[in-house]
Motif scaffolding. Structure first.
Motif, PDB file in Angstrom:
ATOM      1  N   VAL A  23      24.116 -40.687  34.523  1.00 37.25           N
ATOM      2  CA  VAL A  23      24.286 -41.869  33.702  1.00 37.25           C
ATOM      3  C   VAL A  23      25.827 -42.132  33.688  1.00 37.25           C
ATOM      4  O   VAL A  23      26.668 -42.904  33.893  1.00 37.25           O
ATOM      5  N   ALA A  24      26.405 -40.771  33.210  1.00 37.95           N
ATOM      6  CA  ALA A  24      27.831 -40.701  33.177  1.00 37.95           C
ATOM      7  C   ALA A  24      28.700 -41.039  34.618  1.00 37.95           C
ATOM      8  O   ALA A  24      29.526 -41.664  34.684  1.00 37.95           O
ATOM      9  N   GLU A  25      28.249 -40.492  35.541  1.00 31.71           N
ATOM     10  CA  GLU A  25      28.519 -40.784  36.798  1.00 31.71           C
ATOM     11  C   GLU A  25      28.722 -42.109  37.272  1.00 31.71           C
ATOM     12  O   GLU A  25      29.436 -42.792  37.895  1.00 31.71           O
ATOM     13  N   ALA A  26      27.521 -42.853  36.886  1.00 30.38           N
ATOM     14  CA  ALA A  26      27.316 -44.354  37.463  1.00 30.38           C
ATOM     15  C   ALA A  26      28.355 -45.139  36.294  1.00 30.38           C
ATOM     16  O   ALA A  26      29.209 -45.852  36.961  1.00 30.38           O
ATOM     17  N   ARG A  48      11.586 -52.517  35.445  1.00 27.82           N
ATOM     18  CA  ARG A  48      12.490 -51.366  34.823  1.00 27.82           C
ATOM     19  C   ARG A  48      13.623 -51.587  35.842  1.00 27.82           C
ATOM     20  O   ARG A  48      14.696 -50.652  35.557  1.00 27.82           O
ATOM     21  N   ASP A  49      13.642 -52.138  37.273  1.00 26.02           N
ATOM     22  CA  ASP A  49      14.826 -52.060  37.945  1.00 26.02           C
ATOM     23  C   ASP A  49      15.645 -53.196  37.588  1.00 26.02           C
ATOM     24  O   ASP A  49      16.648 -53.367  38.341  1.00 26.02           O
ATOM     25  N   ASP A  50      15.447 -54.178  36.770  1.00 26.79           N
ATOM     26  CA  ASP A  50      16.273 -55.166  36.198  1.00 26.79           C
ATOM     27  C   ASP A  50      17.393 -54.520  35.290  1.00 26.79           C
ATOM     28  O   ASP A  50      17.375 -53.495  34.823  1.00 26.79           O
ATOM     29  N   LEU A  51      18.705 -55.129  35.347  1.00 22.51           N
ATOM     30  CA  LEU A  51      19.840 -54.612  34.622  1.00 22.51           C
ATOM     31  C   LEU A  51      19.374 -55.001  33.121  1.00 22.51           C
ATOM     32  O   LEU A  51      18.700 -56.045  32.862  1.00 22.51           O
ATOM     33  N   ASN A  52      19.823 -54.073  32.159  1.00 22.36           N
ATOM     34  CA  ASN A  52      19.612 -54.354  31.027  1.00 22.36           C
ATOM     35  C   ASN A  52      17.924 -54.264  30.424  1.00 22.36           C
ATOM     36  O   ASN A  52      17.647 -55.118  29.457  1.00 22.36           O
ATOM     37  N   ASN A  53      17.268 -53.641  31.157  1.00 23.93           N
ATOM     38  CA  ASN A  53      15.839 -53.855  30.833  1.00 23.93           C
ATOM     39  C   ASN A  53      15.358 -53.398  29.468  1.00 23.93           C
ATOM     40  O   ASN A  53      14.374 -53.772  28.887  1.00 23.93           O
ATOM     41  N   GLY A  81      25.709 -51.023  23.048  1.00 28.62           N
ATOM     42  CA  GLY A  81      26.088 -49.950  24.164  1.00 28.62           C
ATOM     43  C   GLY A  81      25.119 -49.679  25.309  1.00 28.62           C
ATOM     44  O   GLY A  81      24.220 -50.528  25.424  1.00 28.62           O
ATOM     45  N   LEU A  82      25.089 -48.823  25.935  1.00 23.39           N
ATOM     46  CA  LEU A  82      24.295 -48.592  27.055  1.00 23.39           C
ATOM     47  C   LEU A  82      22.860 -47.642  26.406  1.00 23.39           C
ATOM     48  O   LEU A  82      23.291 -46.562  26.302  1.00 23.39           O
ATOM     49  N   LEU A  83      22.050 -48.169  26.833  1.00 23.83           N
ATOM     50  CA  LEU A  83      20.684 -47.254  26.807  1.00 23.83           C
ATOM     51  C   LEU A  83      20.032 -46.851  28.102  1.00 23.83           C
ATOM     52  O   LEU A  83      20.019 -47.972  28.766  1.00 23.83           O
ATOM     53  N   THR A  84      19.651 -45.919  28.443  1.00 26.33           N
ATOM     54  CA  THR A  84      18.799 -45.690  29.329  1.00 26.33           C
ATOM     55  C   THR A  84      17.587 -44.668  29.033  1.00 26.33           C
ATOM     56  O   THR A  84      17.750 -43.983  27.864  1.00 26.33           O
ATOM     57  N   LEU A 101      20.772 -46.932  36.104  1.00 29.10           N
ATOM     58  CA  LEU A 101      21.891 -46.495  37.020  1.00 29.10           C
ATOM     59  C   LEU A 101      22.955 -47.844  37.330  1.00 29.10           C
ATOM     60  O   LEU A 101      23.921 -47.889  37.041  1.00 29.10           O
ATOM     61  N   ALA A 102      22.326 -48.902  37.724  1.00 34.23           N
ATOM     62  CA  ALA A 102      22.945 -50.133  37.830  1.00 34.23           C
ATOM     63  C   ALA A 102      23.579 -50.880  36.679  1.00 34.23           C
ATOM     64  O   ALA A 102      24.657 -51.493  36.669  1.00 34.23           O
ATOM     65  N   THR A 103      22.770 -50.708  35.604  1.00 41.95           N
ATOM     66  CA  THR A 103      23.350 -51.274  34.401  1.00 41.95           C
ATOM     67  C   THR A 103      24.465 -50.190  33.665  1.00 41.95           C
ATOM     68  O   THR A 103      25.513 -50.803  33.400  1.00 41.95           O
ATOM     69  N   ALA A 104      24.313 -49.088  33.983  1.00 35.56           N
ATOM     70  CA  ALA A 104      25.290 -48.047  33.867  1.00 35.56           C
ATOM     71  C   ALA A 104      26.843 -48.406  34.459  1.00 35.56           C
ATOM     72  O   ALA A 104      27.946 -48.418  34.023  1.00 35.56           O
ATOM     73  N   LYS A 105      26.648 -48.527  35.967  1.00 37.33           N
ATOM     74  CA  LYS A 105      27.543 -49.034  36.739  1.00 37.33           C
ATOM     75  C   LYS A 105      28.437 -50.225  36.123  1.00 37.33           C
ATOM     76  O   LYS A 105      29.606 -50.447  36.018  1.00 37.33           O
ATOM     77  N   ALA A 106      27.481 -51.391  35.777  1.00 33.69           N
ATOM     78  CA  ALA A 106      27.946 -52.685  35.327  1.00 33.69           C
ATOM     79  C   ALA A 106      28.685 -52.445  33.953  1.00 33.69           C
ATOM     80  O   ALA A 106      29.769 -53.130  33.619  1.00 33.69           O
ATOM     81  N   PHE A 107      28.077 -51.336  33.175  1.00 31.92           N
ATOM     82  CA  PHE A 107      28.639 -51.206  31.986  1.00 31.92           C
ATOM     83  C   PHE A 107      30.153 -50.488  32.208  1.00 31.92           C
ATOM     84  O   PHE A 107      31.088 -51.014  31.354  1.00 31.92           O
ATOM     85  N   GLY A 108      30.248 -49.725  33.254  1.00 28.16           N
ATOM     86  CA  GLY A 108      31.604 -49.233  33.311  1.00 28.16           C
ATOM     87  C   GLY A 108      32.376 -50.423  33.540  1.00 28.16           C
ATOM     88  O   GLY A 108      33.859 -50.196  33.401  1.00 28.16           O
ATOM     89  N   GLN A 109      31.922 -51.176  34.522  1.00 33.79           N
ATOM     90  CA  GLN A 109      32.954 -52.160  35.127  1.00 33.79           C
ATOM     91  C   GLN A 109      33.382 -53.017  34.007  1.00 33.79           C
ATOM     92  O   GLN A 109      34.506 -53.505  33.496  1.00 33.79           O
TER      93      GLN A 109
END
Length: 184
Positions: free
Chosen positions: A18-21, A135-140, A146-149, A165-173
């Motif tokens: 998750v940190a990497e994303a 589960r493949d949607d953003l912020n499911n 904050g970010l939950l996975t 992981l896509a949500t994590a990347k968007a959170f980083g952005q």
């Protein structure tokens, strides 16, 4: 460009993924807390120079890992001098259950940031809360602060949910955008 640090502990590799994303989305540097709860002096220096710090930890027994807590307690020296005051802060957590009391961990990370006088950034994404959501949607998982996975306990790192992981990347952005706006 803002300097972003992602400081995290990962017990089994899932939180690291998750940190990497998050790093992919934010352009931030990964600073791993080791199995004994330590960071290198270079990593502490990186945190001091960062414009934004993103905290990450698995949720174990309703809170952060003891290794992350040891890091947080060690940051009291920085708290005393207000070294992180007015830096952007954000946080994320992973656990095996869809809920897994991860919200308690995010509240802990938020409180840590507020002890340091930081400026918290939430997820900034609408939840995927329609009947057709997967589960493949953003912020499911429907997070806001904050970010939950969530990764099933028997899933390998390579089997993590793509939407998380896509949500994590968007959170980083998002954190990168907030940090850049704050710096301006």
């Amino acid at each position: 460009m803002s300097k972003i640090a992602i400081v995290f502990h990962s017990g089994y590799g899932h939180t690291q993924k998750v940190a990497e994303a998050v790093a992919e989305g934010s352009g931030g540097a990964l600073l791993a807390i080791d199995a004994e709860g330590h960071l290198s002096e270079a990593d502490w220096a990186h945190l001091a120079a960062a414009d934004a710090i993103i905290f990450g930890t698995p949720t174990y027994m309703g809170g952060p890992s003891w290794q992350f807590k040891k890091f947080a307690d060690a940051s009291s020296k920085i708290w005393f001098s207000q070294g992180w005051k007015d830096k952007i802060a954000a946080g994320f957590s992973n656990s095996a259950s869809l809920n897994g009391d991860k919200f308690s961990t995010l509240q802990y990370l938020f409180t840590l940031s507020q002890q340091h006088g930081m400026v918290w950034t939430g997820l900034g994404q609408m939840p995927a809360n329609r009947k057709a959501a997967t589960r493949d949607d953003l912020n499911n998982l429907g997070a806001s602060i904050g970010l939950l996975t969530a990764t099933p306990s028997d899933a390998s790192v390579d089997e993590m949910v793509a939407g998380d992981l896509a949500t994590a990347k968007a959170f980083g952005q998002r954190v990168a955008a907030v940090a850049a706006r704050w710096a301006a």
